[in-house]
Every structure is written in C-alpha cells, then in structure tokens.
Design a protein around this motif. Structure first.
Motif, mmCIF file in Angstrom:
data_model
loop_
_atom_site.group_PDB
_atom_site.id
_atom_site.type_symbol
_atom_site.label_atom_id
_atom_site.label_comp_id
_atom_site.label_asym_id
_atom_site.label_seq_id
_atom_site.Cartn_x
_atom_site.Cartn_y
_atom_site.Cartn_z
ATOM 1 N N UNK A 52 92.360 -39.373 -29.126
ATOM 2 C CA UNK A 52 91.130 -38.765 -28.612
ATOM 3 C C UNK A 52 90.448 -37.992 -29.729
ATOM 4 N N UNK A 53 91.266 -37.337 -30.571
ATOM 5 C CA UNK A 53 90.740 -36.525 -31.677
ATOM 6 C C UNK A 53 89.868 -37.341 -32.637
ATOM 7 N N UNK A 54 90.113 -38.630 -32.771
ATOM 8 C CA UNK A 54 89.396 -39.451 -33.757
ATOM 9 C C UNK A 54 87.989 -39.830 -33.274
ATOM 10 N N UNK A 55 87.741 -39.654 -31.959
ATOM 11 C CA UNK A 55 86.394 -39.913 -31.435
ATOM 12 C C UNK A 55 86.006 -41.374 -31.425
ATOM 13 N N UNK A 56 86.987 -42.283 -31.496
ATOM 14 C CA UNK A 56 86.616 -43.705 -31.575
ATOM 15 C C UNK A 56 87.398 -44.590 -30.588
ATOM 16 N N UNK A 57 87.871 -43.974 -29.498
ATOM 17 C CA UNK A 57 88.621 -44.785 -28.520
ATOM 18 C C UNK A 57 87.738 -45.866 -27.891
ATOM 19 N N UNK A 58 86.485 -45.499 -27.573
ATOM 20 C CA UNK A 58 85.599 -46.502 -26.929
ATOM 21 C C UNK A 58 85.456 -47.732 -27.817
ATOM 22 N N UNK A 59 85.295 -47.482 -29.119
ATOM 23 C CA UNK A 59 85.057 -48.578 -30.056
ATOM 24 C C UNK A 59 86.328 -49.410 -30.261
ATOM 25 N N UNK A 60 87.489 -48.770 -30.189
ATOM 26 C CA UNK A 60 88.750 -49.527 -30.264
ATOM 27 C C UNK A 60 88.829 -50.490 -29.076
ATOM 28 N N UNK A 98 92.074 -43.459 -21.067
ATOM 29 C CA UNK A 98 92.103 -44.814 -20.478
ATOM 30 C C UNK A 98 90.687 -45.293 -20.180
ATOM 31 N N UNK A 99 89.876 -44.391 -19.615
ATOM 32 C CA UNK A 99 88.489 -44.746 -19.268
ATOM 33 C C UNK A 99 87.698 -45.089 -20.520
ATOM 34 N N UNK A 100 87.849 -44.287 -21.578
ATOM 35 C CA UNK A 100 87.086 -44.534 -22.803
ATOM 36 C C UNK A 100 87.527 -45.849 -23.458
ATOM 37 N N UNK A 101 88.815 -46.110 -23.434
ATOM 38 C CA UNK A 101 89.301 -47.386 -23.980
ATOM 39 C C UNK A 101 88.964 -48.551 -23.055
#
Ligand SMILES: NC(=O)C1=CN([C@@H]2O[C@H](COP(=O)(O)OP(=O)(O)OC[C@H]3O[C@@H](n4cnc5c(N)ncnc54)[C@H](OP(=O)(O)O)[C@@H]3O)[C@@H](O)[C@H]2O)C=CC1
Ligand SMILES: O=C(O)C(=O)[C@@H](O)[C@H](O)C(=O)CO
Length: 280
Positions: A52-60, A98-101
């Motif tokens: 979550x700290x990396x701010x890029x879960x959605x993009x992963x 989970x939602x962001x991913x």
C-alpha cells in the motif's frame, strides 16, 4: 530474448508455494508501474511484490489483467501500511488493498514494519490471523521483524508468520535473523537484494562475475538464491529485468558463496526496524 527460465518454488510453512524470484515495485512511479509489471510478466516473472505504501497497487492489478495470465498464475504480495496497525484499521486496509488490486484474494499479506514505539504489533498480528481465517489470503507474514518482535508473536499469538521480509544483501548478510527464521519455519525474503545497486562495483563480486561470465547483479542475486532466500529485484529497465531472471543456468562455488558472505559489514541502506516509526 530466449525462452523464460523455470523459476523454482519455495514451500512456505502452510504448504503454499512461492516463486523464489519475483519482481519488486518500490519506487516505480504509478504512471510507469503497469508497463513495468507487464514487462516483467512477459519476461517470465510470476511473483510481484507491492505494498500500500508504494501507491501502485491499482497499476499492479491492471498489469496482471492486461497480461492475459490467469490470476492463479501469478503470486501477489502486498503489505499493511504503518498507519493501520489497530485491529479494525488493519482489517479495513486489507480490504482496500484487495479492492485497489481488484483481486478476490492475495497470495501473501505482510505487516510492513513492526513500529514498536507506535502500536502493539501483537494486536496487528491478531487482525492478520483474522484475515487469514477469512480465506482471502493464502499466507500471512511480517516484514522488518527482529528476533525480539518474532519472539513476542510466538508467545502471544497463534499463527507462525510464513515469511519475514527483511533487508539482506552482501553488505548486510543477516545470518542470525535468517537462521532464527529457518529454525522456526519462517522463510526469509531479502529486500533490496542488490542494495539498490550499491554492491555492484564491489571488487570481489566483479571478479567472480568476470570468471563466471555473468554480471555483478546476476552473481549477487544467485548468491541469494543459493542461500535459499526469496528475492524480487526492482527495475524499470527492460534489459535489466531480463538480466535479473537469468539466474538458473549457472552456479557459484562454495568458495564464491563464502567470499560474498564475508563482505558483510552490517551496513543498512534502509531504516532500522527497532527505531523506525514513520507513518506515511
Ligand atoms: N519490506 C520492505 O521494507 C522493503 C521491501 N522492498 C522490496 O524489495 C524490492 C527490491 O528492493 P529495491 O529497494 O527496489 O532495490 P534493488 O536492490 O532491487 O535495486 C533496485 C535498483 O537497482 C537497479 N538495478 C536493478 N537491476 C539492475 C541490474 N541488473 N544492474 C544494475 N542496476 C540494476 C534499479 O535501477 P532501474 O530501475 O533504473 O533499472 C534500481 O535503481 C522492492 O521493489 C520492494 O518490493 C524494498 C525496500 C524495503
Ligand atoms: O520500500 C519499502 O517497502 C519500505 O518500507 C521503504 O520505503 C522504507 O519505508 C523506507 O525506505 C523509508 O525511507
């Protein structure tokens, strides 16, 4: 490039298999993350380490869907950020990840830092146990936990962490903490495995690389692999992403291994887990 190598699995203490080599996405700008992860998946990586700290879960998550691979083909790890250690906050943060991913489950979820002066990581770990029981994560673990932190978990909670993700590279060999983990069935994941590039101009590593006709990065990553640790080097450079996966068609000798381990000088490039209490 030639065909992708077969990456060995490590079996975690609950029977879950994790690819020993993965791809890390710390410090990859969100706008670059989908392309970087897609390049890694195309190259043959099947394990992504985000947080979550990396701010890029959605993009992963987007990259995995764009790859056309099945969700079950890729091992995905994320981590609980430092501001969410309270029981209810941890449950909510997991659901947000989970939602962001945009995934129905995670393969591995970690407590990112113990934050010993801020909260009680045993309460946090009980929330992790609850998340594990919910079936929405295949394994739970910790990151940056020292022996004292792990001992407290053993005394006060039920589930033994599957992994401890800690800083490990030739300048910080971490043999005591790794051995403690192994004695308790906890696999070590080595973060910043090439020390963000700082070990690559080391004369010992360069000499071995010349002899085995590999790069210093490949020699360093191979040292981790032969020690049995799990690694996920980060790169936004396609040629390096390809270089870093080519670790399974050469071997270091016992003497090479000993020479690299002897470079240990207890030098961290990241924060000290006993005193790091930063909430982003
Ligand atoms: N749990 C935790 O607290 C932490 C976890 N991590 C995890 O570990 C992963 C890896 O650690 P990270 O800190 O990124 O550092 P790494 O040790 O993976 O090094 C990454 C750096 O090395 C460069 N690089 C990568 N491959 C090569 C190569 N073959 N030759 C030369 N240079 C190379 C990259 O450049 P470029 O991208 O420009 O190619 C980048 O600058 C993270 O992405 C994250 O997933 C990291 C830190 C803390
Ligand atoms: O990359 C990680 O996973 C981290 O935890 C680091 O970013 C760490 O928090 C740090 O280096 C802060 O300066």
């Amino acid at each position: 490039m030639t065909s992708a190598p077969t990456i060995p699995d490590i079996t975690l203490n609950n029977g879950v298999a994790i690819p020993q080599l993965g791809f890390g996405v710390f410090q990859i700008d969100p706008k670059d993350t989908e392309a970087a992860v897609l390049a890694a998946l195309e190259t043959g990586y099947r394990h992504i380490d985000t947080a979550e700290m990396y701010g890029n879960e959605k993009e992963v998550g987007r990259a995995l869907r764009a790859s056309g691979l099945d969700r079950s083909d890729v091992f995905v790890t994320s981590k609980l950020n430092n501001g969410y250690h309270a029981y209810g906050d941890a449950l909510a943060a997991f659901s947000r990840s989970l939602g962001d991913l945009a995934m129905e489950y995670l393969d591995l979820f970690l407590v990112h830092w113990p934050m010993p002066a801020v909260g009680d990581y045993t309460e946090t770990w009980r929330a992790m146990e609850e998340i594990y029981r919910s079936g929405r994560v295949k394994a739970i673990g910790v990151s940056n936990f020292q022996i004292g932190h792990l001992d407290r978990l053993f005394q006060e909670t039920s589930v033994v962490p599957a992994v401890n993700q800690i800083e490990v590279h030739p300048y910080l060999a971490q043999d005591e903490l790794r051995a403690f983990g192994a004695d308790h069935g906890i696999a070590t994941e080595a973060w910043s495995p090439i020390a963000q590039g700082k070990v690559l101009d080391n004369a010992v590593i360069k000499a071995i690389a010349t002899r085995v006709e590999r790069t210093p990065a490949q020699v360093t990553l191979r040292w981790h692999i032969q020690r049995g640790d799990i690694v996920f080097p980060k790169s936004v450079t396609r040629s390096r992403v390809e270089e870093n996966i080519r670790l399974f068609d050469f071997e270091l000798t016992r003497d090479d291994m000993a020479q690299i381990t002897a470079l240990d000088r207890g030098e961290r490039i990241g924060p000290d887990p006993d005193t790091f209490n930063w909430v982003p």
